[in-house]
Design an enzyme around this catalytic site. Structure first.
Site, PDB file in Angstrom:
ATOM      1  N   GLU A   1       0.823  -1.216   0.000  1.00  0.00           N
ATOM      2  CA  GLU A   1       0.000   0.000   0.000  1.00  0.00           C
ATOM      3  C   GLU A   1       0.856   1.264   0.000  1.00  0.00           C
ATOM      4  O   GLU A   1       0.456   2.296  -0.529  1.00  0.00           O
ATOM      5  CB  GLU A   1      -0.949   0.016   1.202  1.00  0.00           C
ATOM      6  CG  GLU A   1      -2.105  -0.976   1.092  1.00  0.00           C
ATOM      7  CD  GLU A   1      -1.762  -2.364   1.593  1.00  0.00           C
ATOM      8  OE1 GLU A   1      -0.574  -2.603   1.940  1.00  0.00           O
ATOM      9  OE2 GLU A   1      -2.656  -3.231   1.651  1.00  0.00           O
TER      10      GLU A   1
ATOM     11  N   PHE B   1     -11.719  -8.124  13.280  1.00  0.00           N
ATOM     12  CA  PHE B   1     -10.584  -8.475  12.424  1.00  0.00           C
ATOM     13  C   PHE B   1     -10.294  -7.347  11.428  1.00  0.00           C
ATOM     14  O   PHE B   1     -11.185  -6.882  10.738  1.00  0.00           O
ATOM     15  CB  PHE B   1     -10.886  -9.781  11.667  1.00  0.00           C
ATOM     16  CG  PHE B   1      -9.782 -10.171  10.724  1.00  0.00           C
ATOM     17  CD1 PHE B   1      -8.521 -10.505  11.202  1.00  0.00           C
ATOM     18  CD2 PHE B   1      -9.992 -10.173   9.354  1.00  0.00           C
ATOM     19  CE1 PHE B   1      -7.502 -10.850  10.339  1.00  0.00           C
ATOM     20  CE2 PHE B   1      -8.969 -10.513   8.474  1.00  0.00           C
ATOM     21  CZ  PHE B   1      -7.714 -10.859   8.964  1.00  0.00           C
ATOM     22  N   GLN B   2      -9.054  -6.932  11.388  1.00  0.00           N
ATOM     23  CA  GLN B   2      -8.584  -5.844  10.519  1.00  0.00           C
ATOM     24  C   GLN B   2      -9.347  -4.528  10.736  1.00  0.00           C
ATOM     25  O   GLN B   2      -9.490  -3.732   9.825  1.00  0.00           O
ATOM     26  CB  GLN B   2      -8.630  -6.265   9.044  1.00  0.00           C
ATOM     27  CG  GLN B   2      -7.623  -7.370   8.736  1.00  0.00           C
ATOM     28  CD  GLN B   2      -7.365  -7.571   7.258  1.00  0.00           C
ATOM     29  OE1 GLN B   2      -8.231  -7.343   6.424  1.00  0.00           O
ATOM     30  NE2 GLN B   2      -6.150  -8.008   6.931  1.00  0.00           N
TER      31      GLN B   2
ATOM     32  N   LYS C   1     -17.993  -1.554   5.279  1.00  0.00           N
ATOM     33  CA  LYS C   1     -18.376  -2.552   4.278  1.00  0.00           C
ATOM     34  C   LYS C   1     -19.894  -2.539   4.033  1.00  0.00           C
ATOM     35  O   LYS C   1     -20.340  -2.710   2.900  1.00  0.00           O
ATOM     36  CB  LYS C   1     -17.916  -3.933   4.733  1.00  0.00           C
ATOM     37  CG  LYS C   1     -17.761  -4.913   3.582  1.00  0.00           C
ATOM     38  CD  LYS C   1     -17.035  -6.176   4.022  1.00  0.00           C
ATOM     39  CE  LYS C   1     -16.890  -7.137   2.842  1.00  0.00           C
ATOM     40  NZ  LYS C   1     -16.210  -8.387   3.250  1.00  0.00           N
TER      41      LYS C   1
END
Lengths: 580, 189
Positions: free
Chosen positions: A70, A132-133, A182
């Site tokens: 990234e 998570f993440q 999301k």
């Protein structure tokens, strides 16, 4: 950059604005198309997968470049922006994807580079739960962005992206981060896109104050020994022509900051070189002798001023600047002129009377001769010993006729590049100035080449910096981007070693490097490459590299313990600049 | 750069759009310079959707001015203003919790409360709460007088302040919307 020809292919796609009911992720892509984006750099991951699904569908309108990290994506977006004047765009997923952007975002903030970074985020219901993440990238990026915003509902997307582009490119440009959960990517909305026209709490460009302009003009008209300090702001506002007019009409010497380089042709009679710690001798020394200092689009960085208490105390200071918070920050301005550099210079030039300062300009030539005899001559045209960094840059400059886009990394080679490449065209020097980010050059050169496919793009990088982002060689090969890379290898972190030599009695702590065979590594990645250690074949090797049609890496073994001079020791005055 | 400067108390008044995260964006500007915020108050204003941050710092004028300019750069900040002590009307509020027993023995405390412009807010079986509004030194003085009687708990608010300048918030906003530009509403420049 308004008045410059740009070779990048600007999409003239009709705006997609049909009121259709679409997903948030499709809205992201359609918003980007509306903003004229044709290239995005990024790296996919779980939380941004819906957006990547749209990247797949819209691949004819927007090309996505998969970098290998990234950090590579954000530096490539920076290089793309700096070469084209457009907003650079990058994508990353949540968590580590987002944190890997941080260095590049900070770099863009310090060097006023317009970016829109879009990160995926865990579903809104999981925010704050250490899912998570999940990472608080809004909190993390707050001090290093011009603006950031978290989208948690699909219907917020068009306005958030419209604002992002407006904020990134207007006024003093900078990076913006939009974090999209999301569920917002999956959610549906009725899509309408309207570019942002203004925000009531945000004033990008201060109004021009005619009174200040008149004051500045009368000070310049009365000056005996004026000096212009030209910064990045001139390139950002496309004021190169106006700067030339001012310099020529009133016959004023012009010195550049590191990021201002290429603002006027190197061989212009009024151009007197670069300011700062490793800049040229004459402009640094004579900063403390000028009577009027005209600073344009620059911020008096400590690398330029050295000891502030001994900086230009004799001079009246005119500070032309778009960002009010830069006024009086480091150097007190007698006449602050707020505004866009181009607009201010246009107004100012009308009030400037023709003048001649031949004697004053001759002072610069005298000191330039001193620097040439003591340093430049030996740096650029040595006849014995190992290859020197300066002679490599000198040859590149000659062979590209000063027409290339030069992207440098950070360290000694960066200063050599800034000193010895003779720029002929604006927006030709791309480097990490304020943050000093090693690893910048390779991906930034890649982005710059995508933005200007018809220009020769040469990355100059040290053996330390190249190993920080070397994986982006794979990206260049995958996308057939013919960047020319020169690795100046002295098996040292050269700048730190120089300081250790000068200020830490040669205690070379952790600066010597056992390096891989860079040319072989490049071959492994699929690049054409060559290693050279002898002066005899150097010019030929550079010519071969420049002529090669694909990406090319040239490793040059240079003198191991070369120092870069002149130098203003850290914290010393500009007049204390050392020639040896 | 000015030579050595005196530190003084400044009130920074910030008008902002109502947006989450803005408190963080403002405070990190101080954190970055390792400046201590002495008191902070966030409140609504007479305009819907517009908030006012009142921040008290001890600083030199130059540093304070730089901070104010950097706060002004935040996209959602409508305006940020720097005031010296004599340029604002301001108040703080303090609450003192005392044991009820102290009041039963004599009326000295009641006299202290009355003479210091404070008032009794709550009387319960085992404690009494006294409220005082004023400047910090007045609150401090009252606290000194109450302490001998057994102070159970003490709390003081941040400052709220209103500038002496005439302009009103909604006029300022109107100007912003019309010109999308502002000049400082106070007179330090």
């Amino acid at each position: 950059m308004n008045n410059m020809e740009k070779e990048s292919t600007l999409t003239t796609m009709p705006a997609i604005n049909d009121g259709a009911r679409i997903s948030g992720s499709e809205a992201v892509i359609r918003a980007l198309i509306n903003e004229g984006v044709d290239t995005v750099f990024g790296y996919p991951g779980g939380a941004i997968m819906p957006i990547y699904d749209e990247v797949f569908k819209f691949d004819e309108q927007i090309s996505h470049v998969l970098t290998r990290h990234e950090q590579g994506a954000v530096h490539a977006a920076q290089g793309y922006s700096r070469a084209s004047g457009k907003v650079g765009v990058c994508f990353a997923t949540s968590g580590p994807g987002a944190t890997n952007l941080v260095t590049g975002i900070a770099d863009a903030q310090v060097d006023s580079t317009p970016l829109v970074c879009i990160t995926g985020q865990v579903p809104s219901g999981l925010l704050g739960s250490s899912a998570f993440q999940e990472i608080d990238i809004i909190g993390i990026s707050m001090p290093i962005t011009k603006w950031n915003f978290q989208v948690t509902r699909a219907e917020e997307i068009p306005e958030a992206i419209a604002r992002a582009f407006y904020v990134a490119r207007s006024g003093r440009p900078g990076p913006v981060l939009i974090d999209i959960t999301k569920d917002a990517q999956f959610g549906l909305l009725d899509f309408h896109y309207a570019p942002c026209q203004g925000i009531r709490s945000y004033k990008p460009v201060p109004d021009l104050d005619e009174f200040r302009v008149a004051e500045a003009a009368s000070l310049i008209n009365a000056a005996q020994q004026p000096l212009i300090l030209a910064g990045h702001g001139i390139l950002l506002s496309g004021a190169e022509k106006e700067l030339l007019e001012l310099a020529e009409k009133a016959d004023i010497p012009v010195a550049c900051t590191l990021l201002g380089l290429s603002v006027m042709p190197d061989d212009h009679p009024n151009y007197v070189g670069m300011l700062g710690m490793h800049g040229n001798y004459a402009p640094n020394k004579l900063t403390n002798e000028c009577d009027v200092l005209i600073a344009i689009g620059m911020r008096f960085d400590d690398r330029v001023t050295g000891d502030l208490s001994q900086y230009a105390r004799q001079a009246k200071v005119i500070h032309i600047e778009i960002d009010p918070s830069e006024i009086d920050k480091n150097v007190k301005a007698d006449i602050p002129v707020l505004g866009d550099a181009r607009e201010v210079l246009q107004a100012l030039n009308e009030k400037i009377k023709p003048a001649a300062h031949a004697e004053w300009r001759a002072r610069f030539r005298e000191l330039e001769q001193v620097e040439f005899d003591k340093i430049i001559y030996h740096d650029t045209t040595p006849t014995e010993g190992q290859i020197k960094m300066g002679e490599v840059i000198n040859l590149v400059s000659q062979q590209t006729k000063g027409e290339a886009v030069i992207v440098s990394d950070v360290g000694q080679h960066q200063m050599m590049t800034a000193r010895y490449y003779k720029f002929n065209r604006p927006d030709s020097h791309i480097t990490s100035g304020g943050l000093g980010t090693m690893g910048f050059a390779l991906p930034a050169a890649f982005g710059a080449k995508l933005a200007s496919p018809n220009r020769q793009v040469v990355a100059v990088v040290g053996d330390g910096g190249v190993q920080m982002t070397i994986q982006e060689l794979a990206t260049m090969v995958q996308y057939h981007v013919p960047v020319k890379i020169i690795v100046l290898n002295n098996n040292f972190l050269g700048m730190v070693r120089q300081w250790q030599q000068l200020f830490f009695e040669k205690r070379y702590a952790s600066t010597e490097m056992v390096n891989p065979a860079f040319a072989e590594v490049a071959k492994g990645f699929g690049l054409e490459s060559k290693r050279i250690a002898e002066r005899a074949g150097l010019a030929r090797a550079i010519a071969d590299m420049l002529a090669w049609e694909g990406p090319y890496l040239l490793e040059v073994a240079v003198e191991k313990e070369e120092n870069i001079f002149p130098m203003i020791p850290s914290g010393a005055a500009v007049t204390d600049m050392r020639l040896e | 750069m000015k030579e050595k400067e005196q530190e003084e108390v400044f009130t920074i008044s910030v008008l902002t759009e109502n947006k989450s995260g803005l408190l963080n964006a403002i405070t990190i500007i101080f954190t970055r310079r390792k400046m201590n915020i002495e008191a902070l108050n966030v409140s609504e204003t007479e305009i819907e959707g517009v908030s006012r941050f009142t921040i008290i710092i001890q600083s030199t004028f130059n540093r304070a001015e730089q901070v104010v300019k950097q706060i002004n750069k935040l996209v959602e900040v409508l305006g940020s203003f720097l005031y010296r002590e004599d340029e604002v009307y301001y108040q703080e509020i303090a609450l003192f919790k005392m044991g009820t027993a102290a009041f039963l023995n004599n009326n000295t405390i009641e006299r202290v409360v009355r003479n210091n412009g404070a008032r009794i807010l709550v009387i319960e079986r085992d404690h009494i709460v006294i409220e005082k509004t004023g400047h910090r030194d007045e609150i401090r003085a009252l606290r000194k007088k109450l302490e001998p009687f057994g102070l159970l708990e003490f709390v003081r608010s941040g400052r709220v302040a209103i500038s002496k300048a005439r302009r009103k918030t909604h006029e300022f906003l109107k100007e912003l919307e019309q010109a999308n530009y502002f000049t400082s509403e106070n007179n330090y420049q």
